[in-house]
Design a protein around this motif. Structure first.
Motif, mmCIF file in Angstrom:
data_model
loop_
_atom_site.group_PDB
_atom_site.id
_atom_site.type_symbol
_atom_site.label_atom_id
_atom_site.label_comp_id
_atom_site.label_asym_id
_atom_site.label_seq_id
_atom_site.Cartn_x
_atom_site.Cartn_y
_atom_site.Cartn_z
ATOM 1 N N PRO A 66 5.883 7.228 -0.267
ATOM 2 C CA PRO A 66 5.929 8.577 -0.852
ATOM 3 C C PRO A 66 6.189 9.675 0.176
ATOM 4 O O PRO A 66 6.621 10.762 -0.195
ATOM 5 C CB PRO A 66 4.541 8.757 -1.480
ATOM 6 N N LEU A 67 5.943 9.403 1.454
ATOM 7 C CA LEU A 67 6.220 10.426 2.459
ATOM 8 C C LEU A 67 7.698 10.842 2.408
ATOM 9 O O LEU A 67 8.062 11.960 2.745
ATOM 10 C CB LEU A 67 5.869 9.927 3.864
ATOM 11 N N HIS A 122 -1.103 11.404 -2.814
ATOM 12 C CA HIS A 122 -2.537 11.259 -2.563
ATOM 13 C C HIS A 122 -2.833 10.214 -1.485
ATOM 14 O O HIS A 122 -3.854 10.275 -0.819
ATOM 15 C CB HIS A 122 -3.246 10.808 -3.845
ATOM 16 N N GLU A 123 -1.930 9.247 -1.381
ATOM 17 C CA GLU A 123 -2.190 8.135 -0.462
ATOM 18 C C GLU A 123 -1.822 8.456 0.973
ATOM 19 O O GLU A 123 -2.086 7.670 1.873
ATOM 20 C CB GLU A 123 -1.381 6.910 -0.915
ATOM 21 N N ASP A 170 0.823 -1.217 0.000
ATOM 22 C CA ASP A 170 0.000 0.000 0.000
ATOM 23 C C ASP A 170 0.851 1.259 0.000
ATOM 24 O O ASP A 170 0.393 2.328 0.381
ATOM 25 C CB ASP A 170 -0.958 0.012 1.190
ATOM 26 N N HIS A 171 2.068 1.176 -0.447
ATOM 27 C CA HIS A 171 2.991 2.302 -0.502
ATOM 28 C C HIS A 171 3.277 2.916 0.857
ATOM 29 O O HIS A 171 3.850 3.976 0.936
ATOM 30 C CB HIS A 171 2.459 3.424 -1.405
ATOM 31 N N ARG A 172 2.812 2.363 1.912
ATOM 32 C CA ARG A 172 3.047 3.032 3.172
ATOM 33 C C ARG A 172 3.498 2.071 4.258
ATOM 34 O O ARG A 172 4.479 2.297 4.914
ATOM 35 C CB ARG A 172 1.793 3.805 3.639
ATOM 36 N N ARG A 217 -0.137 13.979 8.059
ATOM 37 C CA ARG A 217 1.296 13.723 7.864
ATOM 38 C C ARG A 217 1.882 14.674 6.847
ATOM 39 O O ARG A 217 3.024 15.126 6.982
ATOM 40 C CB ARG A 217 1.526 12.279 7.396
ATOM 41 N N ILE A 218 1.101 14.966 5.808
ATOM 42 C CA ILE A 218 1.580 15.892 4.785
ATOM 43 C C ILE A 218 1.780 17.273 5.395
ATOM 44 O O ILE A 218 2.826 17.902 5.251
ATOM 45 C CB ILE A 218 0.589 15.958 3.601
#
Ligand code: ATP
Ligand code: MG
Length: 413
Positions: free
Chosen positions: A158-159, A191-192, A94-96, A197-198
């Motif tokens: 992506p973070l 987007h995920e 899940d990319h995270r 966090r962003i």
């Protein structure tokens, strides 16, 4: 002696205890980076070959704070340390969140899962540095470079894109071209990531000593795939006065200035936007006050004094400075004049008024209601401007006059 000398001494004792028990262990990550840069030490993270349960057996007070990731917090001699078992991560579906955490036996493998070369170094008890990815060279050259294959690393999480920009904004480092290319290609994956966090990373970028550098990267098309923020960051980046941001340290002033460089403050409900993005309440209130003041033309001393009474000198000065730098044709009041007006105010705070709501209620024998606070702020202004003296008799007399003359303005009378 307090401070970080104690922290480092105790961290070394912790390493010693782990080593004596047969586990290799190191200080890692941000500590090593900041130490090599001669920056103040904030906290010390420890990586070890010991499993969480083995760490737990060795120390009297251990809290399983992130046991799923192999992290426990060791409370030791009044300090606390995050101790994490060497691990590698795999299969980020899940990319995270890594699907599984695999413990490993060697520090080099653990360093390989870390985001940037400057964050992928370890230091043992004796001060020897383990640096398999060239972190020291990158520190010298002031470069942010991904560990391993950049595209894969940003797809995994992506973070890391925002973390990289954050380190650039804090340290004034450039981002290595290959790393940067992968970051910009993976921007859409942000987007995920949760708003919170962003926003947290954005805040750290904006608060950085080299915020302008960070914001230049951040405003790159595609890295903020979210409206209205994309508009905000790119408007800031094109603004002729953008360097003014560094004038302030206070995050509220920086955010208010940044927001004022675009036209969103005219077209959007900024308070709602900041709430949606989980800005801390106190910060929202300060930004609101600054944006409010930015929109006020201050022409007469009364205009200025009203704002000074409501918001205080500093915030009015900065708000009108923001106005001057973002609405160049606006009427703008000199900061010396604001200081002078502030000095001229007879009393500074409503609590300094010689009467209270209770006195008004007794005097008029009326029901409590909004009229009390309306009357108090009216009286406060009159005293602050020097129109009437600050004593009970004069204040009650003035209140009586208003009561008799202007019933219509105080509906509840
Ligand atoms: P700060 O000064 O902000 O605390 P830091 O480098 O200590 O900076 P942390 O978020 O505390 O950052 O993380 C500690 C270490 O964990 C980092 O130095 C890095 O090695 C690793 N790390 C943290 N987040 C990630 C991530 N998303 N991907 C890979 N490694 C990470
Ligand atoms: Mg840290």
């Amino acid at each position: 002696m307090g401070g970080y000398m104690t922290l480092e001494k105790e961290a070394n004792k912790l390493l010693y205890i782990l080593e004596q028990a047969g586990f290799s262990s190191y200080k890692v990550g941000g500590y090593v980076r900041d130490k090599l840069l001669d920056l103040p030490v904030k906290d010390i993270d420890i990586a070890t070959s010991a499993r969480p349960e083995q760490v737990t057996e060795l120390f009297p007070k251990v809290i399983p704070t992130g046991i799923k990731h192999g992290t426990v917090t060791v409370h030791w001699q009044g300090e606390s340390f995050e101790v994490t078992t060497f691990r590698k991560e795999s299969e980020y579906s899940d990319h995270r969140h890594p699907d599984q955490v695999h413990f490993v036996n060697h520090i080099t493998i653990d360093l390989g899962r870390r985001d940037f070369t400057i964050n992928a170094m370890a230091m043992d008890q004796s001060g020897t540095i383990i640096d398999p990815f060239g972190g020291q060279t990158d520190l010298r050259n002031k470069v942010i470079r991904a560990v391993g294959e950049p595209l894969r690393r940003f797809t995994e999480d992506p973070l890391r894109i925002l973390r990289g920009i954050r380190f650039s904004a804090n340290l004034g480092f450039g981002i290595h071209p290959h790393t940067w290319r992968a970051m910009s290609e993976c921007g859409y994956l942000l987007h995920e990531i949760s708003k919170e966090r962003i926003r947290d990373e954005w805040s750290k970028i904006i608060e950085g000593s080299h915020a302008i550098v960070g914001l230049e990267y951040l405003s790159y098309e595609g890295l903020v795939p979210l409206l209205p923020w994309a508009t905000i960051f790119s408007a800031y980046n094109r603004h002729p006065n953008k360097h003014q941001l560094h004038r302030w340290k206070n995050p509220a002033y920086r955010w208010a200035f940044l927001l004022s460089t675009s036209n969103v403050t005219e077209t959007m409900d900024i308070s709602q936007l900041l709430l949606d993005w989980k800005f801390p309440k106190r910060l929202i209130r300060q930004i609101e006050a600054l944006l409010f003041i930015k929109d006020q033309p201050i022409i007469t001393p009364i205009d200025g004094k009203r704002l000074l009474i409501a918001h205080g000198l500093d915030i009015v000065k900065q708000g009108s400075y923001i106005r001057a730098k973002t609405l160049p044709d606006s009427l703008c009041v000199d900061s010396k004049l604001l200081t002078q007006w502030d000095h001229e105010l007879v009393i500074g705070q409503p609590k300094d008024l010689a009467i209270q709501g209770r006195d008004l209620l007794n005097h008029f024998a009326l029901q409590p209601g909004p009229w009390v606070s309306q009357m108090l702020s009216y009286l406060f202004e009159q005293v602050a401007f020097g129109h009437i003296p600050n004593d009970q008799a004069s204040l009650l007399q003035e209140a009586r006059k208003v009561h008799d003359d202007e019933r219509t303005n105080f509906k509840d009378f």
